[in-house]
Design a protein around this motif. Structure first.
Motif, PDB file in Angstrom:
ATOM      1  N   ASP A  25       0.892  -1.098   0.076  1.00 41.12           N
ATOM      2  CA  ASP A  25       0.137   0.380  -0.112  1.00 41.12           C
ATOM      3  C   ASP A  25       0.674   1.407   0.329  1.00 41.12           C
ATOM      4  O   ASP A  25       0.578   1.852  -1.052  1.00 41.12           O
ATOM      5  N   VAL A  26       2.184   1.117   0.797  1.00 35.45           N
ATOM      6  CA  VAL A  26       2.830   2.978   0.593  1.00 35.45           C
ATOM      7  C   VAL A  26       3.961   2.397  -0.111  1.00 35.45           C
ATOM      8  O   VAL A  26       3.636   3.512  -0.773  1.00 35.45           O
ATOM      9  N   GLU A  27       3.866   1.364  -1.363  1.00 37.71           N
ATOM     10  CA  GLU A  27       4.670   1.414  -1.950  1.00 37.71           C
ATOM     11  C   GLU A  27       3.597   2.252  -3.269  1.00 37.71           C
ATOM     12  O   GLU A  27       4.529   3.086  -4.535  1.00 37.71           O
ATOM     13  N   ARG A  28       2.564   1.721  -3.497  1.00 39.22           N
ATOM     14  CA  ARG A  28       1.308   2.798  -4.573  1.00 39.22           C
ATOM     15  C   ARG A  28       1.504   4.003  -4.127  1.00 39.22           C
ATOM     16  O   ARG A  28       0.898   4.569  -5.046  1.00 39.22           O
ATOM     17  N   ILE A  29       1.059   4.416  -3.074  1.00 41.89           N
ATOM     18  CA  ILE A  29       1.541   5.594  -2.258  1.00 41.89           C
ATOM     19  C   ILE A  29       2.132   6.138  -2.880  1.00 41.89           C
ATOM     20  O   ILE A  29       2.390   7.150  -3.348  1.00 41.89           O
ATOM     21  N   PHE A  30       3.671   5.528  -2.635  1.00 41.81           N
ATOM     22  CA  PHE A  30       4.897   6.297  -2.579  1.00 41.81           C
ATOM     23  C   PHE A  30       4.719   6.800  -4.762  1.00 41.81           C
ATOM     24  O   PHE A  30       4.462   8.125  -4.980  1.00 41.81           O
ATOM     25  N   ARG A  31       4.247   5.746  -5.652  1.00 39.89           N
ATOM     26  CA  ARG A  31       4.299   6.001  -6.491  1.00 39.89           C
ATOM     27  C   ARG A  31       3.914   6.999  -7.428  1.00 39.89           C
ATOM     28  O   ARG A  31       3.560   7.878  -8.275  1.00 39.89           O
ATOM     29  N   GLU A  32       2.433   6.936  -6.604  1.00 35.81           N
ATOM     30  CA  GLU A  32       0.785   7.568  -7.238  1.00 35.81           C
ATOM     31  C   GLU A  32       1.090   9.614  -6.451  1.00 35.81           C
ATOM     32  O   GLU A  32       0.155   9.877  -7.292  1.00 35.81           O
ATOM     33  N   HIS A  33       1.633   9.443  -5.870  1.00 36.48           N
ATOM     34  CA  HIS A  33       1.909  10.214  -4.330  1.00 36.48           C
ATOM     35  C   HIS A  33       2.633  12.063  -4.056  1.00 36.48           C
ATOM     36  O   HIS A  33       2.786  12.571  -3.664  1.00 36.48           O
ATOM     37  N   ASN A  34       4.082  10.850  -4.114  1.00 38.12           N
ATOM     38  CA  ASN A  34       4.921  11.174  -4.085  1.00 38.12           C
ATOM     39  C   ASN A  34       6.149  12.529  -4.517  1.00 38.12           C
ATOM     40  O   ASN A  34       5.519  13.327  -3.683  1.00 38.12           O
ATOM     41  N   ASP A  35       5.494  13.073  -5.360  1.00 42.72           N
ATOM     42  CA  ASP A  35       5.535  13.808  -6.740  1.00 42.72           C
ATOM     43  C   ASP A  35       5.036  15.105  -5.832  1.00 42.72           C
ATOM     44  O   ASP A  35       5.313  16.068  -5.465  1.00 42.72           O
TER      45      ASP A  35
END
Length: 188
Positions: A25-35
């Motif tokens: 879940d954190v990986e997904r959030i990272f990919r989708e929202h890190n920028d």
């Protein structure tokens, strides 16, 4: 996704991951929202580098969550955590800035009396240097302003090194007395 791919993050900015479902879940959030997270923090801090550090710390806190029910709110938690971390950094910055400003104010804001006193001391210094005999004044100025060694001054002025030391010592003592405002002393 295999267990091996979960252990290797998609980006070097992602914190070290543990092998549980929250990690994906954190990986997904990272990919989708890190920028957008980094932009959000950078807008508050004024530094993209510092924003990346805060985002990293927010991901670490997100991964260390003990409450399983918070998984559905990971994005909101991440942004709120990052905002709180950014606010903490701004507080630290403002305290440092306040302390620096206070020190600068204390050091550089002189009362009119102190300012006048300083100007008078500088004028006494100029007068004292002007009152020195020529060789003594030259030796002193070469030593203090040009930072030459006594040996170099001796060569330049055609004197013995011991005499240069005497001139400098006499000049320093005479100037000290004159700047302090003591009177009755003749130029050496």
């Amino acid at each position: 996704m295999s267990a091996g791919s979960r252990l290797n993050p998609p980006s070097p900015e992602l914190p070290p991951l543990r092998g549980d479902t929250r990690v994906s879940d954190v990986e997904r959030i990272f990919r989708e929202h890190n920028d957008s997270l980094v932009r959000f923090i950078a807008a508050r801090l004024g530094s993209k580098q510092e924003a990346a550090e805060v985002a990293q710390e927010a991901y670490v806190r997100l991964l260390s969550l003990d409450h399983e029910e918070a998984v559905s709110y990971l994005r909101a938690f991440l942004f709120k955590t990052a905002a709180n971390l950014a606010t903490d950094r701004l507080r630290v910055r403002s305290r440092r800035g306040f302390m620096t400003a206070s020190v600068e104010k204390a050091v550089f804001e002189l009362s009119p009396e102190r300012e006048l006193e300083g100007e008078q001391a500088v004028e006494r210094l100029r007068q004292a240097i002007d009152e020195l005999p020529q060789k003594c004044r030259e030796a002193f100025l070469l030593y203090r302003l040009e930072e030459l060694s006594c040996a170099d001054i001796a060569v330049r002025l055609g004197l013995q090194e011991r005499m240069v030391w005497r001139y400098i010592a006499r000049a320093l003592e005479y100037i000290r007395v004159r700047v302090k405002g003591e009177s009755g002393e003749r130029a050496p």
